[in-house]
Write an enzyme that holds these catalytic residues in place. Structure first.
Site, PDB file in Angstrom:
ATOM      1  CG  HIS A  21      -2.990   2.952   2.098  1.00  0.00           C
ATOM      2  ND1 HIS A  21      -3.666   3.202   0.799  1.00  0.00           N
ATOM      3  CD2 HIS A  21      -2.947   2.146   2.390  1.00  0.00           C
ATOM      4  CE1 HIS A  21      -4.246   1.813   1.480  1.00  0.00           C
ATOM      5  NE2 HIS A  21      -3.343   1.113   1.849  1.00  0.00           N
TER       6      HIS A  21
ATOM      7  CB  CYS B  57      -1.181   0.032   1.464  1.00  0.00           C
ATOM      8  SG  CYS B  57      -2.585  -1.481   1.270  1.00  0.00           S
TER       9      CYS B  57
ATOM     10  CG  ASN C 131      -6.323  -1.322   1.548  1.00  0.00           C
ATOM     11  OD1 ASN C 131      -5.962  -0.601   0.327  1.00  0.00           O
ATOM     12  ND2 ASN C 131      -6.469  -1.811   2.365  1.00  0.00           N
TER      13      ASN C 131
END
Ligand code: UT7
Length: 325
Positions: free
Chosen positions: A252, A119, A282
């Site tokens: 993020h 990520c 996500n």
């Protein structure tokens, strides 16, 4: 005269198949897995996610996002001299997604490679591109985050399968005397490798180990909140700036509670945080460029504003990029 990497254009792509929490909960219920829109919204802020079709690979999502970024930048693929793709879900073990994107864009010759930092991948890729531009080895770079996390989810594990989605985001950078990327900050600590991982791997024609995502959500949550504040402050210090100088925080997109907590620590009001996790969940390395492109296209982000991009994820990896848009 310092050379900066300046964002010329942004683009993003979400696959057509959109599932709301209710859609996903209904599908999971058929397999005896219980979840609800209420739980997902309250704990994460996620309301929907997009899943790629079986025919799509991360390179297809990346190519769509890249085309939009090139159009926004007003340049052609032949003008690029660097392509970097951040992904943990490549089409193949090799070659890289970046070389596939290069070919899909109808160009050849420039270096193209993938970066794998889960990520935090887009922050890593942007930092590498910035270093290459500052060193003079590249003038125009395409940097992409692209993922198909739906392929590595365990749809029997409700603690993870409701959290992730597929997508891609891209930026075109150009060497400029005008300020662009002001400071970058990258970190990793491999002792946390087991709290977020996909342990399986290809071995002698089969898969050895479990090829689905495993996460200790609470451990990741606690670490994320701490390092996101630290890395933002580190980038600000390198640029001799303070948290009051940030116009937009683009973290993020994993969990709205992590984003709110980071904003609070940086003394920023919630309306200065770009939030898109509600719409795509996500998307790992794609989440930051997806959020950036959304806020550029809806007019929130204006030229001359200061943006703090920051990521955190498996590895454990984390980092930030402070830039003047
Ligand atoms: O991209 C890399 C970064 N990743 C992240 O940042 C993720 C960080 N972690 C998180 O976002 C959160 O820890 C989660 C969203 C993963 C979990 O939230 P939480 O508030 O930490 O929940 P929990 O794990 O403490 O679970 C609370 C309860 C449990 O039930 P009991 O034991 O209290 O009875 C879980 O079994 O919620 C239950 N639960 C669910 N219930 C309905 C867990 N998942 C679900 C679900 N639906 N999908």
């Amino acid at each position: 005269m310092r050379i900066y990497s300046r964002i010329l254009g942004t683009g993003s792509y979400l696959p057509e198949n959109r599932l709301t929490n209710a859609d996903l909960a209904a599908e999971l219920a058929q397999q005896g897995v219980e979840t609800s829109d209420e739980w997902i919204v309250e704990r994460t802020g996620i309301r929907a996610r997009h899943f790629a079709s079986d025919a799509q690979g991360s390179s297809d999502l990346a190519t769509e996002a890249a085309r939009k970024a090139l159009t926004a930048a007003g340049i052609s693929a032949d003008d690029l001299d660097l392509i970097i793709v951040a992904t943990s879900t490549p089409d193949m073990v090799f070659p890289s997604v970046a070389t596939m994107v290069q070919h899909n864009l109808g160009t050849a010759g420039c270096p193209a490679f993938d970066v794998q930092a889960v990520c935090s991948g887009f922050i890593y890729a942007l930092t590498i591109a910035d270093s290459m531009i500052q060193s003079g080895s590249a003038k125009r770079a395409l940097v992409i985050g692209a993922e198909i996390f739906s392929r590595i989810l365990d749809f029997k594990d409700r603690t993870t399968c409701v959290l992730f989605g597929d997508g891609a985001g891209a930026v075109v950078l150009e060497a400029s005397e005008q300020p662009g990327i002001l400071a970058t900050d990258l970190h990793a600590d491999g002792k946390y490798k087991d709290i977020l991982c996909v342990p399986g791997h290809v071995n002698r024609g089969g898969i050895l180990g479990d090829p689905v995502l495993k996460m200790d959500g609470q451990a990741v949550f606690k670490l994320a909140v701490g390092v996101l504040e630290d890395t933002a402050r580190a980038s600000l210090a390198k640029a001799n700036m303070s948290d009051a100088d940030i116009d937009w925080l683009i973290p993020h997109q994993a969990n709205i509670r992590i984003m709110q907590s980071t904003a609070k620590k940086l003394k920023m009001s919630a309306d200065k945080v770009v939030v898109t996790v509600d719409q795509h969940g996500n998307t790992s390395a794609a989440s930051i460029p997806l959020a950036l492109d959304t806020a550029v296209r809806d007019g929130r982000i204006q030229r001359g504003q200061t943006l703090m991009l920051e990521g955190v994820g498996g590895g454990f990896t984390w980092g930030s990029v402070l830039l003047r848009y």
